[in-house]
Write a protein that holds these residues in place. Structure first.
Motif, PDB file in Angstrom:
ATOM      1  N   LEU A  86       0.825  -1.210   0.000  1.00  0.00           N
ATOM      2  CA  LEU A  86       0.000   0.000   0.000  1.00  0.00           C
ATOM      3  C   LEU A  86       0.860   1.261   0.000  1.00  0.00           C
ATOM      4  O   LEU A  86       0.511   2.259  -0.647  1.00  0.00           O
ATOM      5  N   ALA A  87       1.991   1.217   0.727  1.00  0.00           N
ATOM      6  CA  ALA A  87       2.873   2.383   0.765  1.00  0.00           C
ATOM      7  C   ALA A  87       3.439   2.712  -0.610  1.00  0.00           C
ATOM      8  O   ALA A  87       3.748   3.869  -0.902  1.00  0.00           O
ATOM      9  N   TRP A  99      11.671  -5.027  12.965  1.00  0.00           N
ATOM     10  CA  TRP A  99      11.085  -3.866  12.281  1.00  0.00           C
ATOM     11  C   TRP A  99      11.719  -2.577  12.806  1.00  0.00           C
ATOM     12  O   TRP A  99      11.055  -1.568  12.993  1.00  0.00           O
ATOM     13  N   ALA A 100      13.012  -2.614  13.101  1.00  0.00           N
ATOM     14  CA  ALA A 100      13.655  -1.442  13.692  1.00  0.00           C
ATOM     15  C   ALA A 100      13.683  -0.267  12.717  1.00  0.00           C
ATOM     16  O   ALA A 100      13.718   0.888  13.123  1.00  0.00           O
ATOM     17  N   GLU A 101      13.683  -0.567  11.416  1.00  0.00           N
ATOM     18  CA  GLU A 101      13.705   0.509  10.426  1.00  0.00           C
ATOM     19  C   GLU A 101      12.297   0.681   9.854  1.00  0.00           C
ATOM     20  O   GLU A 101      11.569  -0.285   9.672  1.00  0.00           O
ATOM     21  N   ALA A 102      11.924   1.887   9.542  1.00  0.00           N
ATOM     22  CA  ALA A 102      10.612   2.147   8.956  1.00  0.00           C
ATOM     23  C   ALA A 102      10.590   1.693   7.507  1.00  0.00           C
ATOM     24  O   ALA A 102      11.621   1.640   6.842  1.00  0.00           O
ATOM     25  N   LEU A 103       9.389   1.374   7.015  1.00  0.00           N
ATOM     26  CA  LEU A 103       9.261   1.009   5.609  1.00  0.00           C
ATOM     27  C   LEU A 103       9.603   2.212   4.742  1.00  0.00           C
ATOM     28  O   LEU A 103       9.315   3.330   5.107  1.00  0.00           O
ATOM     29  N   GLU A 137       8.270   0.360 -13.835  1.00  0.00           N
ATOM     30  CA  GLU A 137       7.666   1.209 -12.817  1.00  0.00           C
ATOM     31  C   GLU A 137       6.335   0.664 -12.314  1.00  0.00           C
ATOM     32  O   GLU A 137       5.893   1.044 -11.226  1.00  0.00           O
ATOM     33  N   ASP A 138       5.695  -0.213 -13.091  1.00  0.00           N
ATOM     34  CA  ASP A 138       4.407  -0.754 -12.641  1.00  0.00           C
ATOM     35  C   ASP A 138       4.568  -2.064 -11.872  1.00  0.00           C
ATOM     36  O   ASP A 138       3.590  -2.725 -11.561  1.00  0.00           O
ATOM     37  N   ARG A 139       5.813  -2.459 -11.563  1.00  0.00           N
ATOM     38  CA  ARG A 139       6.084  -3.650 -10.756  1.00  0.00           C
ATOM     39  C   ARG A 139       6.984  -3.255  -9.582  1.00  0.00           C
ATOM     40  O   ARG A 139       8.015  -2.622  -9.767  1.00  0.00           O
ATOM     41  N   VAL A 140       6.574  -3.626  -8.379  1.00  0.00           N
ATOM     42  CA  VAL A 140       7.357  -3.327  -7.175  1.00  0.00           C
ATOM     43  C   VAL A 140       7.647  -4.644  -6.461  1.00  0.00           C
ATOM     44  O   VAL A 140       6.719  -5.380  -6.109  1.00  0.00           O
TER      45      VAL A 140
END
Length: 327
Positions: free
Chosen positions: A176-177, A323-327, A263-266
């Motif tokens: 979602l991000a 999860w110490a680092e943010a997405l 660009e349309d694939r992540v």
């Protein structure tokens, strides 16, 4: 020629600057001691090369001082059991425990054999399936037990594992991000899988996915994954791709077919699983597998709790991935 005698607990106490009874408390856990005192005793034991008399220990405690570790007969995943085995052995020595390795292909019969011989004071089980026959055998044996993995039902044993439900939710958050309308999952993600981590991952993912995020599970083969990804061409939205296993093989097949670097694939991946040559957008989650040592050490400490506290209730402990680092 003077014969060198083996060091004793009195020698350990003298070097550590504590009483002999304090050394005994540190080795048996009969009474709590401070962390600083424990470190001095452990340093003295290491310097002297002291080894408690296991026969005398068994007579005093009516315990063997051995824990059983039931490992998979084969390594179904790239990591395999070795990092867990080493970490468990190292942590067990901190508590003056030895480890007896039993292969999981013996199943419930292996549990009954170990329990019947009195070789072990407790068990740690690896490679737990959703419905695992060994757990009923453990419950019947009365042996304290810790499971590295969370089955559907947990009779009579504690659980220590990663929080795969949270992992599923984090993958949704990553998609979602990146503004993706679709999440394509691949790599042995069968809804009916016997693997407890797969079922829990999918449960957490589906619970977190909003209605506007389309979740698609790809078939297993690289050719089928490529064909399914190609069916999304022409859409005016982005697709996130995530593999819980076999990600390198399947992503290589996608890259070879020209499906990545767009660009349309992540691609959603982890910091400890670098994707060389993928190109294009990559959403990097913090590490997935930094915790073999953490999970293993916690499993040993949980088993020690069950051994030292008569009547202690089994419990479930789920560790989040890092999860110490943010997405």
């Amino acid at each position: 020629m003077t014969r060198r005698t083996a060091p004793t607990s009195q020698d350990v106490a003298r070097l550590a600057g504590v009483s002999q009874s304090t050394v005994s408390y540190a080795l048996t856990g009969a009474r709590p001691i401070s962390e600083e005192t424990r470190r001095r005793i452990e340093a003295a034991i290491e310097e002297l090369g002291y080894h408690p008399n296991s026969g005398a220990r068994t007579l005093r405690s009516r315990r063997s001082g051995v824990i059983g570790l039931m490992v998979p007969a084969t390594a179904p995943r790239p990591v395999g059991p070795m990092p867990f085995l080493l970490a468990i052995s190292q942590e067990a020595r901190r508590f003056d425990l030895d480890v007896l390795v039993v292969t999981a292909d013996e199943g419930a019969a292996g549990v009954r054999r170990v329990a019947g011989t009195g070789l072990c004071d407790g068990l740690i089980l690896m490679e737990i399936s959703r419905q695992d026959e060994r757990l009923d055998a453990v419950a019947a044996s009365g042996l304290p037990c810790v499971s590295l993995g969370k089955p559907d039902e947990m009779p009579g044993a504690s659980v220590v594992d990663l929080d795969f439900e949270l992992l599923g939710a984090k993958v949704v958050e990553g998609a979602l991000a990146e503004g993706c309308a679709r999440l394509l999952l691949f790599g042995q993600l069968d809804e009916k899988s016997r693997r407890n981590d797969v079922s829990r991952f999918l449960r957490g993912l589906r619970a977190a996915a909003p209605a506007e995020l389309e979740v698609v599970i790809a078939p297993g083969s690289p050719e089928e994954v490529v064909a399914l990804d190609a069916s999304f061409d022409g859409a005016e939205d982005r697709t996130a791709l995530f593999g819980l296993s076999q990600e390198q093989e399947l992503l290589f097949a996608l890259a070879l077919a020209g499906r990545l670097g767009r660009e349309d694939r992540v691609v959603i991946s982890f910091a400890d699983q670098p994707l060389d040559g993928v190109g294009g957008p990559v959403a990097t989650l913090p590490r997935l597998t930094p915790r073999q040592a953490d999970v293993s050490a916690l499993a040993v400490r949980e088993l020690v709790r069950l051994l030292r506290e008569p009547g202690a209730e089994p419990r479930t402990t789920l560790l989040p991935p890092d999860w110490a680092e943010a997405l």
